[in-house]
Each structure stands twice: as structure tokens, then as C-alpha cells.
Design an enzyme around this catalytic site. Structure first.
Site: not given
Ligand code: ATR
Length: 294
Positions: A70, A106
Site C-alpha cells: 500500500k 478506506d
């Protein structure tokens, strides 16, 4: 049916075998009758560069990105959304007109889940956030976007990590108060109207663990979100229910961050309940959208 026009979506991670994302996205693709396919690609850290070059060359439409890529993937992209830049991690790549654009869905996922699964149109003024890892960073960023949140107690086993995260997203120290997560945390949790667990405590194979040493700090009127979704009902959520608080499981956030990525790639808002049910089925529970007896 996969045809010559089918566009490729997927997820890169290492390991990636246990991901629920292919189940969620392929269920949405099938429900909408779109010409996409979503698959999981195990990519070792040393292969990340070639994997992203391959995504360009093979004209993949988009990828989700999970652990451990990520952060590392950001240097390989052409553009990073302001949100992903602030969070410092990318979980979605949009391949658009030859450019790779990194997003982080997210923060959107957690806010949508609090609103729609937790019934919170506005958030309480005091929030307690447990954990200071990658998930905590996206959640803290999302909380700080909301002006009604005046105080966030950021509690972590390793207090230094909580202090570093707080200093990075709230440099003036006006709203985030970092501290240690231990038996002394009860007072700060009790003062909050919203408690979010972003640690992995309580996750399979340790379902008998709770991040709270003493659940007496949970109370009526509190919303408790546990981002752990395996098991779906963690010990923390059982403790919340027993205390009269409103429990929210982690599947809503998972489905909603996935739904946001799906909308970025396809331009179509997917049926979130279909995605949630597919993830649930992947976890070994019967899908609530299917008749029980077949
Ligand atoms: P993620 O990306 O899911 O947030 P992470 O970055 O590895 O994962 O962060 C894991 C979080 O869970 C951290 O806050 C970690 O606490 P430390 O910073 O002290 O390591 C927390 N965590 C994991 N296992 C824990 C345990 N057994 N007890 C307390 N905290 C734990």
C-alpha cells in the site's frame, strides 16, 4: 461470460489467497451484468515494479492494493489523490487514459459504514480510536475531516506509535490526544460516544481476546465499530451489545471501501448488500440474500 471485451480488475498483495475482494467484486459484476472480471494476484515485494508495469502493458482497468504494497506502490503511479496522499497509502489504482491514479477508499468506507450501518449522520464530539497502524491512519484522517469531532483519544499498545500518528495528522495537537492502550484507558473510552477498534485484537485465531482490558467503560448510546470481520461478532462487539451500545461489524467498512473502488473503475454504483453478502459467504456464513434451503 468472459469475452474479448472483458476488462480485468484485481488485487495485488502478499499473501493474497484469503482475500474476500474477488468474491465481493465478481458478485457485483454478475449482479450488474458488466463485462469485467476480478482476480487475485500474489505479488512478492521484489516483483511490485514489474507487476505495475504489467498492469499498464496488459491494460488492466484497475487494481486494489493490499499488504505489503500500500505504501510502496505510490512511487510507481502517475498521480495520487489528495486523500491517499494525506493517508500515505493507496488501496485502489485507477488506470485511466494511460495514467495510473492512486486512491485510498478506506476513509470513505469507514464514514459510510458509520452513517449507514451505525446510524450516525453526525459523529459524536468525542471519539476513542484503538490502534495506530495503517488502518488507524485512514480512520483518523476520516475522523479529522468531520468538524463535529472535537476530541479523539488515540490509544495504542505502543504509545510512541500513537504519538507519531497524532503528530503527523494533527500537528498542532488540537484534537487528537495520543495515549497508551492498557487498563488505564477506561476513562477515555467511557467519555467517547464512538469507539473504533482498528487493532487486530480479537481476530481469528484469537477470538477470545478483546482490545479493552475492562469492558465496564462501554455504555448505552455508544456506537462501537470493530474493523475486524473474522469472526463477524468479535468479543468486543458482544461486550458492546451487553453494555447496551450499538455494535457495528467490520464487514460494512470492507464492502463500502470495495464499492467505492468499483464505482471509480466502472462508473457504476454497485449493490453494496450484494458485495457484503458475498464477503459473508466467503467467510463461511450462509448468504442472507439466498434462500436458506437450497
Ligand atoms: P493494520 O494495517 O491492519 O492497521 P498494522 O499496521 O500492523 O495493521 O497495525 C496493527 C495494530 O494492531 C497496531 O496498532 C498494533 O499495536 P502496536 O503498534 O503496539 O504493535 C495493534 N496490535 C496488534 N496486535 C496487538 C496485540 N496483541 N495487543 C495490542 N495491540 C495489538
Amino acid at each position: 461470460m468472459i469475452s474479448g471485451k472483458t476488462r480485468v480488475l484485481g488485487i495485488i498483495g502478499h499473501p493474497v489467497e484469503h482475500t474476500s475482494s474477488p468474491a465481493m467484486h465478481n458478485a457485483a459484476i454478475a449482479a450488474l451484468g458488466l463485462e469485467y472480471v476480478y482476480t487475485a494476484f500474489p505479488v512478492r515485494p521484489e516483483e511490485l515494479g514489474p507487476a505495475i508495469a504489467g498492469m499498464r502493458a496488459l491494460n488492466f482497468r484497475g487494481l486494489n492494493v493490499t499488504v505489503p504494497h500500500k505504501v510502496g506502490v505510490m512511487a510507481l503511479l502517475d498521480e495520487i489523490s489528495p486523500e491517499a496522499r494525506a493517508i500515505g497509502a493507496v488501496n485502489t489504482i485507477d488506470h485511466r487514459e494511460g495514467r495510473l491514479i492512486g486512491h485510498n477508499t478506506d476513509a470513505y468506507g469507514v464514514m459510510q459504514s458509520l452513517r449507514l450501518d451505525g446510524g450516525l449522520e453526525t459523529l459524536p464530539s468525542r471519539v476513542a480510536l484503538l490502534g495506530a497502524g495503517g488502518a488507524a491512519r485512514a480512520i483518523l484522517y476520516a475522523l479529522l475531516q468531520r468538524p463535529e469531532v472535537e476530541h479523539i483519544a488515540l490509544l495504542n499498545r505502543t504509545a510512541e506509535k500513537a504519538a507519531a500518528l497524532a503528530a503527523s495528522l494533527d500537528p498542532e495537537g488540537k484534537r487528537v490526544q495520543p495515549g497508551v492502550l492498557d487498563a488505564s484507558s477506561g476513562e477515555q473510552v467511557a467519555a467517547a460516544g464512538l469507539l473504533i477498534n482498528s487493532t487486530s485484537i480479537g481476530m481469528h485465531p484469537h477470538p477470545d481476546a478483546s482490545p479493552l482490558p475492562n469492558p465496564a467503560c462501554l455504555h448505552t448510546g455508544m456506537v462501537v465499530l470493530d474493523i475486524v470481520y473474522n469472526p463477524l461478532e468479535t468479543l468486543l462487539l458482544r461486550q458492546a451489545r451487553q453494555a447496551g451500545a450499538r455494535p457495528v461489524d467490520g464487514l460494512g467498512m470492507l464492502a463500502r471501501q470495495g464499492a467505492r473502488a468499483f464505482a471509480i473503475w466502472t462508473g457504476v454504483e454497485p449493490p453494496v448488500e450484494v458485495m457484503r453478502a458475498a464477503a459473508l459467504e466467503r467467510l463461511g456464513k450462509p448468504s442472507p440474500l439466498k434462500p436458506a434451503a437450497n
